[in-house]
Design an enzyme around this catalytic site. Structure first.
Site, PDB file in Angstrom:
ATOM      1  N   THR A 243       5.899  -0.741   5.122  1.00  0.00           N
ATOM      2  CA  THR A 243       6.193  -2.033   5.753  1.00  0.00           C
ATOM      3  C   THR A 243       7.234  -2.814   4.957  1.00  0.00           C
ATOM      4  O   THR A 243       8.233  -3.285   5.506  1.00  0.00           O
ATOM      5  CB  THR A 243       4.895  -2.884   5.855  1.00  0.00           C
ATOM      6  OG1 THR A 243       3.901  -2.110   6.522  1.00  0.00           O
ATOM      7  CG2 THR A 243       5.142  -4.172   6.591  1.00  0.00           C
TER       8      THR A 243
ATOM      9  N   GLY B 285       3.873   1.200   1.159  1.00  0.00           N
ATOM     10  CA  GLY B 285       5.221   0.675   0.936  1.00  0.00           C
ATOM     11  C   GLY B 285       6.091   0.728   2.180  1.00  0.00           C
ATOM     12  O   GLY B 285       7.197   0.179   2.185  1.00  0.00           O
TER      13      GLY B 285
ATOM     14  N   ASP C  95       0.859  -1.190   0.000  1.00  0.00           N
ATOM     15  CA  ASP C  95       0.000   0.000   0.000  1.00  0.00           C
ATOM     16  C   ASP C  95       0.897   1.242   0.000  1.00  0.00           C
ATOM     17  O   ASP C  95       1.318   1.700  -1.059  1.00  0.00           O
ATOM     18  CB  ASP C  95      -0.940  -0.068   1.202  1.00  0.00           C
ATOM     19  CG  ASP C  95      -1.913   1.095   1.255  1.00  0.00           C
ATOM     20  OD1 ASP C  95      -2.173   1.693   0.202  1.00  0.00           O
ATOM     21  OD2 ASP C  95      -2.419   1.408   2.353  1.00  0.00           O
TER      22      ASP C  95
ATOM     23  N   LYS D 132      -1.614  -2.061  -4.524  1.00  0.00           N
ATOM     24  CA  LYS D 132      -2.577  -1.020  -4.872  1.00  0.00           C
ATOM     25  C   LYS D 132      -1.983  -0.119  -5.941  1.00  0.00           C
ATOM     26  O   LYS D 132      -0.831   0.313  -5.831  1.00  0.00           O
ATOM     27  CB  LYS D 132      -2.921  -0.181  -3.639  1.00  0.00           C
ATOM     28  CG  LYS D 132      -3.925  -0.854  -2.751  1.00  0.00           C
ATOM     29  CD  LYS D 132      -4.495   0.104  -1.728  1.00  0.00           C
ATOM     30  CE  LYS D 132      -5.246  -0.693  -0.666  1.00  0.00           C
ATOM     31  NZ  LYS D 132      -5.679   0.145   0.447  1.00  0.00           N
TER      32      LYS D 132
HETATM   33  P1  IMP Z   1       1.898  -0.393   3.877  1.00  0.00           P
HETATM   34  O1  IMP Z   1       1.090   0.871   3.913  1.00  0.00           O
HETATM   35  O2  IMP Z   1       2.285  -0.742   2.463  1.00  0.00           O
HETATM   36  O3  IMP Z   1       3.055  -0.336   4.809  1.00  0.00           O
HETATM   37  O4  IMP Z   1       0.933  -1.533   4.398  1.00  0.00           O
HETATM   38  C1  IMP Z   1       0.740  -1.703   5.782  1.00  0.00           C
HETATM   39  C2  IMP Z   1      -0.359  -2.642   6.122  1.00  0.00           C
HETATM   40  O5  IMP Z   1      -1.595  -1.917   6.011  1.00  0.00           O
HETATM   41  C3  IMP Z   1      -0.563  -3.862   5.245  1.00  0.00           C
HETATM   42  O6  IMP Z   1       0.298  -4.929   5.539  1.00  0.00           O
HETATM   43  C4  IMP Z   1      -2.005  -4.180   5.588  1.00  0.00           C
HETATM   44  O7  IMP Z   1      -2.064  -4.963   6.769  1.00  0.00           O
HETATM   45  C5  IMP Z   1      -2.623  -2.820   5.827  1.00  0.00           C
HETATM   46  N1  IMP Z   1      -3.443  -2.404   4.671  1.00  0.00           N
HETATM   47  C6  IMP Z   1      -3.135  -1.529   3.687  1.00  0.00           C
HETATM   48  N2  IMP Z   1      -4.137  -1.436   2.794  1.00  0.00           N
HETATM   49  C7  IMP Z   1      -5.102  -2.280   3.230  1.00  0.00           C
HETATM   50  C8  IMP Z   1      -6.402  -2.641   2.733  1.00  0.00           C
HETATM   51  O8  IMP Z   1      -6.896  -2.190   1.689  1.00  0.00           O
HETATM   52  N3  IMP Z   1      -7.090  -3.550   3.495  1.00  0.00           N
HETATM   53  C9  IMP Z   1      -6.614  -4.099   4.639  1.00  0.00           C
HETATM   54  N4  IMP Z   1      -5.396  -3.806   5.125  1.00  0.00           N
HETATM   55  C10 IMP Z   1      -4.660  -2.898   4.426  1.00  0.00           C
END
Ligand code: IMP
Ligand code: MG
Length: 182
Positions: A106, A104, A102, A130
């Site tokens: 993580t 990025g 999402d 996404k």
């Molecule tokens: P990041 O923002 O790429 O670091 O993602 C962090 C975490 O946010 C992911 O591992 C998911 O657990 C959660 N996340 C992000 N987008 C969604 C979504 O659309 N549905 C459910 N969880 C989400």
């Protein structure tokens, strides 16, 4: 409007078919080399379980719970990767498996921490990406599906702890704010 799962974006059959292809890509890439798969809890749970059962190659599983901070005062704080929980990754070939790319943050944090711990290689795999501008760009070596920039639940993904158990991925209806991170 009540928040609940709406339109099915990916059904069980589509997911299973894509996982066959994804497993094949990963198998071919590593060519039987032993790897450590690092699953990112809690969202990876169902994806990881279905993916690893498609492998016969030698692998070890490690699980890590990454904490993301949503804090107005310190919005730039990177997610906390508890490397102590991971055991030794030095010299190992590591495949990180997460539910979704999402922002990025993580995946970027995991890649840099595992690289810093001396892994032989670090590759990234996510069930979903996404289609958006990611705050932290990472290279996804293996990606299940690219989806629109909507909030989704099911197949491991939750909203406030709910709907991880859905067998499909659905768009969350009635959702219009940043969810609590569980
Ligand atoms: P990041 O923002 O790429 O670091 O993602 C962090 C975490 O946010 C992911 O591992 C998911 O657990 C959660 N996340 C992000 N987008 C969604 C979504 O659309 N549905 C459910 N969880 C989400
Ligand atoms: Mg989550």
């Amino acid at each position: 409007m009540e928040v609940r799962p709406g339109k099915v974006l990916l059904d069980e059959k589509e997911i299973a078919a894509r996982l066959d292809g994804l497993a094949e890509e990963i198998r071919e890439f590593y060519g039987g080399m032993p790897i450590v798969i690092v699953g990112v809890l809690d969202g990876c749970l169902i994806f990881l379980a279905d993916l690893v059962r498609r492998f016969e190659m030698p692998l070890e599983l490690a699980l890590v719970k990454v904490r993301t901070y949503i804090d107005e005062a310190a919005p730039q704080k990177p997610p906390d990767v508890p490397m102590g929980e991971l055991g030794g990754v030095a010299g190992r070939h590591v495949l990180v498996v997460d539910d979704i790319y999402d922002t990025g943050a993580t995946l970027a944090a995991l890649k840099s921490e595992i690289t810093a711990a001396g892994a032989g290689s670090v590759r990234l795999c996510a069930l979903l990406e996404k289609k958006r501008e990611h705050e932290q760009e990472v290279h996804l070596d293996f990606c299940g599906f690219r989806i629109p920039d909507v909030f989704v639940v099911g197949y491991g993904l939750d909203y406030a702890g709910r709907w991880r158990n859905l067998p499909h991925v659905a768009v969350l209806e009635g959702y219009d704010e940043t969810p609590p991170v569980v």
